[in-house]
Design an enzyme around this catalytic site. Structure first.
Site, short mmCIF file in Angstrom:
data_model
loop_
_atom_site.label_atom_id
_atom_site.label_comp_id
_atom_site.label_asym_id
_atom_site.label_seq_id
_atom_site.Cartn_x
_atom_site.Cartn_y
_atom_site.Cartn_z
N ARG A 33 -6.35 0.63 -15.05
CA ARG A 33 -6.38 1.51 -13.88
C ARG A 33 -7.08 2.85 -14.13
O ARG A 33 -7.88 3.29 -13.29
CB ARG A 33 -4.97 1.74 -13.33
CG ARG A 33 -4.25 0.45 -12.94
CD ARG A 33 -2.91 0.71 -12.28
NE ARG A 33 -3.07 1.11 -10.90
CZ ARG A 33 -2.88 2.33 -10.45
NH1 ARG A 33 -2.51 3.28 -11.27
NH2 ARG A 33 -3.07 2.61 -9.18
N GLY A 66 0.79 -1.23 0.00
CA GLY A 66 0.00 0.00 0.00
C GLY A 66 0.81 1.27 0.00
O GLY A 66 0.25 2.36 0.10
N GLU A 89 4.62 -6.07 2.40
CA GLU A 89 4.23 -6.74 1.15
C GLU A 89 4.03 -5.73 0.02
O GLU A 89 2.91 -5.57 -0.49
CB GLU A 89 2.91 -7.48 1.35
CG GLU A 89 3.00 -8.71 2.18
CD GLU A 89 1.64 -9.35 2.43
OE1 GLU A 89 1.63 -10.49 2.87
OE2 GLU A 89 0.60 -8.70 2.18
N PRO A 90 5.07 -5.02 -0.36
CA PRO A 90 4.86 -4.04 -1.43
C PRO A 90 4.64 -4.68 -2.78
O PRO A 90 5.26 -5.70 -3.11
CB PRO A 90 6.17 -3.23 -1.43
CG PRO A 90 7.18 -4.11 -0.78
CD PRO A 90 6.46 -5.10 0.08
N GLY A 91 3.75 -4.11 -3.54
CA GLY A 91 3.56 -4.49 -4.94
C GLY A 91 3.95 -3.30 -5.80
O GLY A 91 5.03 -3.23 -6.37
N CYS A 139 -13.99 -0.39 -28.04
CA CYS A 139 -15.30 0.22 -28.32
C CYS A 139 -16.05 0.34 -27.01
O CYS A 139 -16.97 -0.44 -26.70
CB CYS A 139 -16.06 -0.64 -29.32
SG CYS A 139 -15.19 -0.73 -30.87
N GLU A 140 -15.62 1.30 -26.21
CA GLU A 140 -16.12 1.43 -24.84
C GLU A 140 -15.82 2.85 -24.42
O GLU A 140 -14.66 3.27 -24.44
CB GLU A 140 -15.34 0.43 -23.96
CG GLU A 140 -15.82 0.26 -22.58
CD GLU A 140 -17.05 -0.64 -22.51
OE1 GLU A 140 -17.92 -0.34 -21.68
OE2 GLU A 140 -17.15 -1.61 -23.29
N1 LLP Z 1 -0.76 -7.42 0.29
C1 LLP Z 1 -2.05 -7.73 0.10
C2 LLP Z 1 -2.70 -8.70 0.98
C3 LLP Z 1 -2.78 -7.10 -0.93
O1 LLP Z 1 -4.06 -7.41 -1.10
C4 LLP Z 1 -2.14 -6.18 -1.78
C5 LLP Z 1 -2.88 -5.51 -2.87
C6 LLP Z 1 -0.76 -5.90 -1.55
C7 LLP Z 1 -0.11 -6.54 -0.51
C8 LLP Z 1 0.04 -4.95 -2.43
O2 LLP Z 1 -0.45 -3.66 -2.44
P1 LLP Z 1 0.39 -2.50 -3.14
O3 LLP Z 1 1.68 -2.34 -2.39
O4 LLP Z 1 0.65 -2.90 -4.53
O5 LLP Z 1 -0.47 -1.29 -3.05
N2 LLP Z 1 -5.11 -2.95 -8.34
C9 LLP Z 1 -4.89 -1.80 -7.47
C10 LLP Z 1 -4.42 -2.15 -6.12
C11 LLP Z 1 -5.25 -3.21 -5.41
C12 LLP Z 1 -4.38 -4.34 -5.05
C13 LLP Z 1 -5.01 -5.20 -4.04
N3 LLP Z 1 -4.10 -5.76 -3.10
C14 LLP Z 1 -4.10 -0.73 -8.18
O6 LLP Z 1 -3.96 -0.82 -9.39
O7 LLP Z 1 -3.64 0.23 -7.54
#
Ligand code: LLP
Length: 434
Positions: A308, A224, A267-269, A340-341
């Site tokens: 997004r 997050g 848990e960064p994404g 087409c949206e």
């Molecule tokens: N851990 C858990 C349990 C999660 O559900 C998520 C994301 C993360 C870690 C990683 O979050 P991050 O660091 O990437 O913000 N699709 C959306 C974000 C929703 C992701 C849901 N879970 C976007 O495009 O911003």
């Protein structure tokens, strides 16, 4: 070669060369940015040890999984399928933790192999207990608050179905006791693109819950961390967040009867991969809706590649590279995708997915290159794949030697239709009298 902007890792010459060799639309990922972000995460200040789990959902490409594995990251999987992809990439089962709304049928086998389980509800905890009485387990809690870059990415507080509500810990303890489970790990994830202050408050709320869970030794605060995709946008200062959480954990230790040193997990994404990726497209049309209307730029990519903006009103930088190298006067344009949206837009109004906000751009012409930045996270992973039957775009990795490696080839039309069955083979077709 001069990059186009601080926020982009490609020069105009590189962009033209990529298009000439691979066509568009195509995703490009930047190895050096992935490396730098991972190192920053691994070096986050901490009190009693740190484990960084990459949130696979952000981008599950095998190349990403193998790179982060080699760098020493662990993994957060959100489905049995993501666990499978990590295992297939060679990740050791013990490095993967499953946090999922839907449990896979082969959960028992995965856990036997060593995959860690994080219960996201009382019923999940009960199911795990019935399968594995006497084991250690993690629980995900909803600490009562959350935050996100849009309401749709806020996964904490009373409107969120994720995790065990913080007031239900008694029930979690009762289930654990019934199955002799030891809750040794506590987890929360409160939203993506969270306000850093709210993130820290939620972290403190989660850590405080460990006082009532005496076997907890690890606390996982999820992902997050807000990423600055647009120029001037504030992003997360990870050293500052790390220092703040370290204080929370030290204070916890002081106040804790057992003086526990809680190991921290994150848990960064997006933090790891968002700005390491860009979607390179070609401008395929330019049109307008008259004097009082708007000017539109149409790209050969769209919501099938990058959802997004459509889904959240998310803001992504857009750079135009003229096909002929000529300078262009700036003007306001609405940039749209090829689907087409009417919702297939790259320039929504910030935070308002249903509204459009024209963007000041060097007047694009047909044949120009348009690069959409900040697309490494939840881009290829989350597009409305195959909508309008557009194939999935290719994905390339740009390594420091300037080489481009195909990490996913463009999907073939045969793969788009694979699995479809001819109508004549449907049972009862002949007897329906049609
Ligand atoms: N851990 C858990 C349990 C999660 O559900 C998520 C994301 C993360 C870690 C990683 O979050 P991050 O660091 O990437 O913000 N699709 C959306 C974000 C929703 C992701 C849901 N879970 C976007 O495009 O911003």
């Amino acid at each position: 070669m001069q990059a186009i902007s601080d926020h982009l890792f490609l020069s105009p010459e590189q962009a033209r060369a990529v298009r000439a060799q691979f066509g568009t639309p195509v995703y490009i990922y930047h190895f050096s940015t992935l490396l730098a972000q991972a190192q920053q995460a691994l070096e986050m200040p901490n009190a009693y040890g740190l484990t960084v789990r990459y949130a696979i959902k952000a981008n599950p490409n095998k190349a990403f999984l193998q790179l982060f594995d080699r760098l020493g990251l662990h993994f957060d999987a959100s489905s049995g399928y993501e666990v499978y992809r990590a295992l297939r990439a060679g990740v050791a089962p013990e490095k993967i933790q499953l946090t999922a709304q839907e449990l896979p049928e082969d959960l028992p086998e995965l856990v036997e192999q060593g995959v860690l389980f994080n219960a996201g509800s009382l019923s999940q905890l009960q199911r795990f207990g019935a399968l594995f009485p006497g084991r250690e387990v993690s629980i995900r809690v909803n600490p009562g608050r959350g935050s996100g870059h849009s309401r749709r990415t806020n996964v904490g507080g009373p409107l969120s179905p994720f995790g065990i509500w913080h007031e239900h810990l008694d029930s979690a303890r009762a289930i654990a006791a019934a199955y002799r489970l030891r809750i040794t790990r506590l987890h929360s994830h409160v939203g993506s693109g969270a306000d850093p202050d709210v993130w820290r408050q939620c972290a403190a709320l989660t850590v405080a819950l460990a006082h009532d869970l005496p076997a907890v030794r690890r606390v996982n605060l999820g992902g997050g961390f807000k990423v600055a995709r647009m120029p001037g946008e504030p992003g997360t200062d990870l050293p500052e967040v790390g220092a703040a959480i370290a204080r929370v954990l030290r204070d916890f230790r002081e106040a804790d009867a057992a003086r526990r040193d809680l190991h921290l997990e994150i848990e960064p994404g997006a933090f790891l991969v968002a700005n390491a990726g860009a979607l390179l497209c070609t401008v395929i049309d330019v049109k307008d809706t008259g004097r009082q209307g708007e000017r539109f730029t149409v790209l050969d990519g769209g919501m099938n590649d990058l959802l997004r903006p459509t889904l959240y009103g998310a803001q992504h930088p857009i750079w135009i590279i003229s096909g002929d190298g000529a300078e262009r006067a700036a003007n306001d344009f609405i940039v749209v995708g090829h689907c087409c949206e009417s919702g297939d837009i790259f320039t929504p109004a910030p935070g308002k997915p249903e509204e459009i906000q024209p963007r000041r751009l060097p007047a694009p012409q047909i044949g120009d290159i348009a690069i959409v930045g900040g697309a490494g996270a939840y881009g290829a992973a989350m597009g409305a794949a195959n909508y309008n039957s557009f194939p999935r775009s290719a994905e390339l990795l740009l390594t420091p030697d300037g080489e481009l490696h195909v990490v996913r080839r463009r999907q073939a039309l045969e793969e788009v239709v694979a699995g479809e069955q001819p109508l004549a083979e449907i049972d009862g077709w002949e007897t329906a009298g049609l």
